[in-house]
Write an enzyme that holds these catalytic residues in place. Sequence first.
Site, PDB file in Angstrom:
ATOM      1  N   CYS A   1       0.730  -1.078  -0.092  1.00 46.69           N
ATOM      2  CA  CYS A   1       0.284  -0.188  -0.304  1.00 46.69           C
ATOM      3  C   CYS A   1       0.705   1.718  -0.154  1.00 46.69           C
ATOM      4  O   CYS A   1       1.897   1.227  -0.847  1.00 46.69           O
ATOM      5  CB  CYS A   1      -1.258  -0.364   1.053  1.00 46.69           C
ATOM      6  SG  CYS A   1      -2.284   1.154   0.929  1.00 46.69           S
TER       7      CYS A   1
ATOM      8  N   HIS B   1      -3.574  -5.447   0.776  1.00 45.70           N
ATOM      9  CA  HIS B   1      -2.247  -6.114   2.380  1.00 45.70           C
ATOM     10  C   HIS B   1      -2.437  -7.513   3.204  1.00 45.70           C
ATOM     11  O   HIS B   1      -3.424  -7.589   3.848  1.00 45.70           O
ATOM     12  CB  HIS B   1      -3.226  -5.314   3.721  1.00 45.70           C
ATOM     13  CG  HIS B   1      -3.448  -3.666   3.396  1.00 45.70           C
ATOM     14  ND1 HIS B   1      -2.196  -2.985   4.195  1.00 45.70           N
ATOM     15  CD2 HIS B   1      -3.402  -3.279   2.894  1.00 45.70           C
ATOM     16  CE1 HIS B   1      -2.332  -1.685   4.200  1.00 45.70           C
ATOM     17  NE2 HIS B   1      -3.074  -1.645   2.354  1.00 45.70           N
TER      18      HIS B   1
ATOM     19  N   GLU C   1      -0.543  -8.946   5.439  1.00 45.72           N
ATOM     20  CA  GLU C   1      -0.426  -8.582   5.724  1.00 45.72           C
ATOM     21  C   GLU C   1      -1.986  -8.776   7.060  1.00 45.72           C
ATOM     22  O   GLU C   1      -1.806  -9.398   8.299  1.00 45.72           O
ATOM     23  CB  GLU C   1       0.401  -7.781   7.250  1.00 45.72           C
ATOM     24  CG  GLU C   1      -0.077  -6.295   7.393  1.00 45.72           C
ATOM     25  CD  GLU C   1      -0.518  -5.397   6.100  1.00 45.72           C
ATOM     26  OE1 GLU C   1      -0.127  -6.250   4.856  1.00 45.72           O
ATOM     27  OE2 GLU C   1      -0.536  -4.263   5.688  1.00 45.72           O
TER      28      GLU C   1
END
Lengths: 232, 92
Positions: free
Chosen positions: A87, A196, A198
Site C-alpha cells: 500500500c 494488504h 499482512e
Amino acid sequence: MGARIGVVTFPGSLDDRDALRAVGLAGAEPVSLWHADGDLHGVDAVILPGGFSYGDYLRAGAISRFSPVMDTLIGAAEGGLPVLGICNGFQILCESHLLPGAMIKNNHRTFICRDQVLSVENTSTAWTNAFTKGQRITVPLKNQDGQYVADERTLDELEAEGRVVFRYRDWNPNGSRRDIAGVTNAAGNVVGLMPHPEHATEPGFGPDTADGSRAGVDGLGFFTSVLTALIH
Amino acid sequence: MGTVIVDVMPKPEILDPQGKAVRAALPRLGLDGFTEVRQGKRFELTVDGEVTEEVLAQARQAAETLLSNPIIEDVVAITAVQECACGKGGCC
C-alpha cells in the site's frame, strides 16, 4: 538463528505492527526499523508497511522517499535485498523508482475498504514463491490513492517480462491500468502491491472464507516465501 | 527577498480525479460552461536574497525531484519573482 525481517515505521505508518506480527507468524524474527535511522541493523529483508506517511502530503510516499532509511534501502534493494512494499510502501517504492509506475487517486474518488480477490501471476519473486501460478487469493484492500498508472510502453514491458505479479480479479477496485495490483523489479527481489497480505495471516482476523468467518490466511504465503528465498 | 514559483500539473494523458470532482461540482453553482477542469499544484519557494541563477538551478532540481513525479506530472513553469521597492513582487 532464523531470518530477521525489518519493518520500517514512518511518521503516519499504520500497519507496521500488523506487518511485524505477520513476520513472527511466518516464523521469522521481526525487527522494527525507524525512518530517521539510516542503519538497516543487518536485517535479511525489509517491509515498507501501509499507512499515510507524512499525511500523504505532496504525493503519497513522496516525502518518505527522501528519508534516511530510504537512502540506505535503495542501494540495498539494488544489491538484491528482498523488499516488500504494501500500500503506502508500494507508493514509496514507486516514488523511489525501485518499481516503475505511480499511484493516483482511485477513479471513483472514494476511499475503499474490502476483501479483494487477486490472482498471483508471477511465482518466481522473493515474496511469491509459496503460491502457484494463477492461484486466486483474498486479502484486504484499503486505500484512496490506489490507481496504478504507467505509460503504455512501460506497461507492455512489464507484461512481456512477467513483472505483473498480482492482478485484481472479479472487479477492478480503483481503475488501475490492466487490472494491475502489484509489480516486481527485474530481479524479483523488490515487490509492491496495494492490497494488504499482512491482514490475512491469522485465523480469526482475516477475510471471511468458506471455512468460516475471518478465517482467511492467504497473505501468510508472502512472509513464508521470503524465508524460502533467503535459504536459497 | 525573492521567490521562485513552480507550477506542476498532472500530465494530459493522466486522468485527474480531483479535477473531475471539481468539474462535476461547478454546475451545482449554475456554472455549466466549463467542459473540463484539471487541478495542479503551485509552490512558492522563498529565499533571503535575490533569485540568482544558482537559486533558479536549485529550484529546477527541487521541481524535478521532490515537487513533481515525472511519471504522472509535468513541471509547466518555473518563474522568478524579485521583490522591489514598492513591496510587491515583480511589479516595477
